[in-house]
Design a protein around this motif. Structure first.
Motif, mmCIF file in Angstrom:
data_model
loop_
_atom_site.group_PDB
_atom_site.id
_atom_site.type_symbol
_atom_site.label_atom_id
_atom_site.label_comp_id
_atom_site.label_asym_id
_atom_site.label_seq_id
_atom_site.Cartn_x
_atom_site.Cartn_y
_atom_site.Cartn_z
ATOM 1 N N GLU A 1 0.965 -1.232 0.040
ATOM 2 C CA GLU A 1 0.027 0.021 -0.036
ATOM 3 C C GLU A 1 0.895 1.337 0.031
ATOM 4 N N TYR A 2 1.934 1.226 0.713
ATOM 5 C CA TYR A 2 2.878 2.396 0.621
ATOM 6 C C TYR A 2 3.446 2.685 -0.608
ATOM 7 N N ASP A 3 3.820 1.567 -1.162
ATOM 8 C CA ASP A 3 4.537 1.743 -2.704
ATOM 9 C C ASP A 3 3.398 2.352 -3.804
ATOM 10 N N VAL A 4 2.222 2.020 -3.580
ATOM 11 C CA VAL A 4 1.295 2.601 -4.313
ATOM 12 C C VAL A 4 1.224 4.081 -4.253
ATOM 13 N N GLN A 5 0.883 4.299 -2.550
ATOM 14 C CA GLN A 5 0.639 5.743 -2.369
ATOM 15 C C GLN A 5 1.893 6.527 -2.554
ATOM 16 N N MET A 6 3.226 6.286 -2.547
ATOM 17 C CA MET A 6 4.272 7.020 -2.761
ATOM 18 C C MET A 6 4.356 7.232 -4.321
ATOM 19 N N HIS A 7 4.177 6.082 -5.077
ATOM 20 C CA HIS A 7 4.189 6.365 -6.723
ATOM 21 C C HIS A 7 3.082 7.255 -7.133
ATOM 22 N N GLU A 8 2.034 7.302 -6.530
ATOM 23 C CA GLU A 8 1.005 8.187 -6.950
ATOM 24 C C GLU A 8 1.212 9.646 -6.617
ATOM 25 N N PHE A 9 1.787 9.842 -5.321
ATOM 26 C CA PHE A 9 2.364 11.112 -5.166
ATOM 27 C C PHE A 9 3.515 11.825 -5.746
ATOM 28 N N PHE A 10 4.318 10.741 -6.260
ATOM 29 C CA PHE A 10 5.477 11.131 -7.061
ATOM 30 C C PHE A 10 4.795 11.746 -8.419
ATOM 31 N N GLN A 11 3.632 10.958 -8.861
ATOM 32 C CA GLN A 11 3.074 11.404 -10.328
ATOM 33 C C GLN A 11 2.330 12.589 -10.272
ATOM 34 N N THR A 12 2.066 13.135 -9.024
ATOM 35 C CA THR A 12 1.182 14.344 -9.050
ATOM 36 C C THR A 12 2.232 15.643 -9.279
ATOM 37 N N ILE A 13 3.577 15.186 -9.110
ATOM 38 C CA ILE A 13 4.527 16.601 -9.336
ATOM 39 C C ILE A 13 4.745 16.774 -10.668
ATOM 40 N N HIS A 14 4.639 18.085 -11.083
ATOM 41 C CA HIS A 14 4.563 18.517 -12.322
ATOM 42 C C HIS A 14 5.705 19.771 -12.476
#
Length: 592
Positions: free
Chosen positions: A579-592
């Motif tokens: 779950e942490y893996d998914v959360q962090m990858h999703e967060f990184f994808q929000t950076i523009h």
């Protein structure tokens, strides 16, 4: 005051030989003249202790000693395990867990109390006199010895703490538990052992699913309405129902000596006229609880009835004194961990402990020793472990529940559970020497760098003056505390040196990488707070923000380490590594 009893010998062995003039040579060049002797009446634990002595000695020496009965003719070279006709060591002062290790002539005797004392004595012999170390449930470190010898020994140890629970998942391993002389009870449910129901038992003893619909008056009156959060302890029918249900449970688990009659895990105490009057009279919500529990204890004089002094009931009552068979389970969940409780002017737990200690010497401390909201995160509380345990003992505590990580893993879990276990047996041990010894055996050549990291992060935590709480977050310490940027750089440099020092030892390198995981976790939590201003994680490329590629690699390595080492959750009850893996990858994808 010394809380760890080391008593000079007063008993003598039968069939005494000449005084010991030199060391006992238990094994030499793969050979031995010794046998292990037990009584035909040896308990199961004593028999196990004898076979463990043989097994452990073989690890170092390659010699497997036979186990024989004391009905055979006596020999000059004997290792006497447990009470038998060959020894006159008095076991009465040893209680359940104490033991005596003694050499006399060419004999070695290890005799313990009526529970696991002899087994504890065997493990202590290998730990203290032969250099064995049980570092975790998976790591037993021991020397290879061509010759196994011991000098004169006369060592009696009786623990001041009768119950010692180092509550880590790893510490539940049976061998680890016995080596470190620790007990266990469950946080929920029932076990057919020393403990029956453990804590928060009002709901178990008077189940709302069974009674609330027909008898709402059994439950707490809150803001004019009946609520299932707690019981109405002034209702006479509640007492009758609870006693009947408790008696039925005791019948199902007759071996259990301790039974908890205690509040549920919430603040919904009863505000009805009678309960409120009792609490006001006693100056604490513990008033209505302890009056009720004393009545229950009177019904079961052969059992120990345990109750919580927790959150709203932590303060002791003015006049009510616990019965002899009532145990107060006192919880310090609100306490800060950057200072010892006894010397922290902002922590009033010490005041409550001292007050309870004047009412009873039957107190179990429920202490909290990890960062529960972020289990894999830096939490520099190692320096308060000893002064807190000593303070507890000085004020009436004879039992400890040290709540660590109920999940697998956690920051420095191997070191923390090791130190706590040593302290519960001997609160006055040299804890700094114990830490150095652990680090030397567990991290080998990387130990000096790990020790530097531990010292710096504790120094900086103390110097910052920041509160260290069990439900805080690493980002709380990123601006002024022990996780600010310049310190994170120093920590990273030390771990880089540590990894290089053991680069050719895969098993030790893995241990260092696991110790490094909390810094990775802290870095990512800080990044989530700061966003693109976190320059270690983000960079601008062609006018756009993006995650640094090495951070994606570091995240993947972190999650893989969690999986490899069996980490179950990163927060108590929540967040698996996946779950942490998914959360962090999703967060990184929000950076523009």
């Amino acid at each position: 005051m010394k809380n760890y009893l080391i008593v000079g010998g007063v008993a003598v062995m039968s069939l005494l030989l000449s005084c010991q003039k030199g060391p006992l040579i238990l094994a030499d060049q793969g050979q031995s003249e010794y046998v292990i002797v037990v009584s035909p009446k040896a308990t199961e634990s004593e028999q196990h202790a004898a076979h463990e002595f043989s097994r452990l000695l073989a690890l170092s020496s390659g010699v497997t000693l036979p186990v024989v009965l004391d009905t055979e003719a006596g020999r000059r070279h004997e290792i006497l395990i447990g009470a038998s006709q060959r020894t006159d060591i008095d076991t009465a002062p040893l209680g359940e867990d104490g033991f005596t290790i003694r050499t006399e002539g060419l004999r070695l005797a290890i005799v313990g109390g009526k529970d696991k004392g002899t087994l504890y004595g065997v493990y202590s012999f290998f730990d203290q006199y032969l250099g064995y170390r049980c570092l975790s449930s998976k790591v037993l470190d021991y020397p290879k010895l061509k010759q196994v010898e011991v000098g004169k020994i006369d060592d009696t140890q009786v623990p001041v703490n009768q119950f010692r629970d180092t509550h880590y998942r790893d510490a539940f391993d049976p061998f680890y538990s016995d080596w470190h002389k620790i007990d266990h009870c469950t946080l929920d449910g029932v076990t057919d052992g020393e403990w029956g129901y453990m804590v928060h038992t009002f709901e178990l003893l008077v189940p709302p699913s069974q009674y609330f619909k027909t008898h709402p008056e059994y439950y707490a009156l809150i803001d004019g309405k009946r609520n299932t959060s707690q019981l109405c302890l002034s209702n006479p029918d509640v007492f009758d129902v609870l006693v009947r249900n408790l008696e039925e449970a005791m019948g199902r688990f007759p071996n259990a000596s301790y039974w908890s009659v205690s509040q549920n895990d919430n603040y919904g105490y009863c505000q009805c006229e009678k309960c409120a009057a009792m609490d006001e009279q006693e100056g604490s919500h513990s008033g209505s609880i302890l009056a009720f529990v004393n009545r229950v204890a009177e019904r079961f004089p052969d059992k120990m009835i345990s109750t919580l002094a927790y959150q709203y009931s932590r303060k002791p009552p003015r006049t009510i004194v616990p019965r002899e068979n009532v145990q107060i389970m006192l919880c310090d969940i609100e306490s800060e961990r950057q200072k010892p409780i006894a010397t922290n002017p902002d922590d009033n737990f010490g005041e409550d402990l001292r007050a309870w200690g004047k009412l009873t010497r039957n107190i179990m401390i429920w202490d909290y020793v990890v960062q529960f909201r972020n289990l894999v995160s830096p939490f520099p509380n190692l320096r308060v472990l000893q002064p807190n345990i000593q303070f507890f003992v000085e004020n009436g505590t004879n039992a400890h529940f040290q709540q660590g990580n109920r999940e697998i893993g956690g920051e420095f879990y191997e070191l923390r559970q090791y130190l706590i276990s040593r302290l519960l047996w001997n609160p006055d041990c040299d804890v700094e020497a114990e830490m150095d010894d652990f680090l030397k055996h567990y991290y080998r050549e990387a130990a000096p760098y790990i020790r530097q990291y531990i010292d710096i992060i504790h120094d900086e935590s103390e110097a910052s003056g920041e509160k260290l709480g069990i439900f805080m977050n690493p980002e709380d310490y990123s601006e002024k505390g022990f996780l600010r940027d310049e310190l994170m750089e120093r920590y990273e440099a030390l771990f880089q040196q540590a990894m290089e020092a053991v680069s050719g030892q895969p098993d030790i390198l893995l241990r260092v990488k696991v110790a490094h995981m909390p810094l990775t976790y802290a870095l990512f939590n800080i990044a989530k707070k700061r966003g693109t201003s976190e320059g270690r994680c983000f960079e601008q490329v062609n006018g756009k923000w993006q995650v640094r590629p090495e951070m994606i690699t570091r995240l993947d390595e972190f999650v893989e380490l969690c999986r490899k080492t069996g980490v179950t959750r990163l927060s108590e009850w929540h967040t698996t590594p996946d779950e942490y893996d998914v959360q962090m990858h999703e967060f990184f994808q929000t950076i523009h």
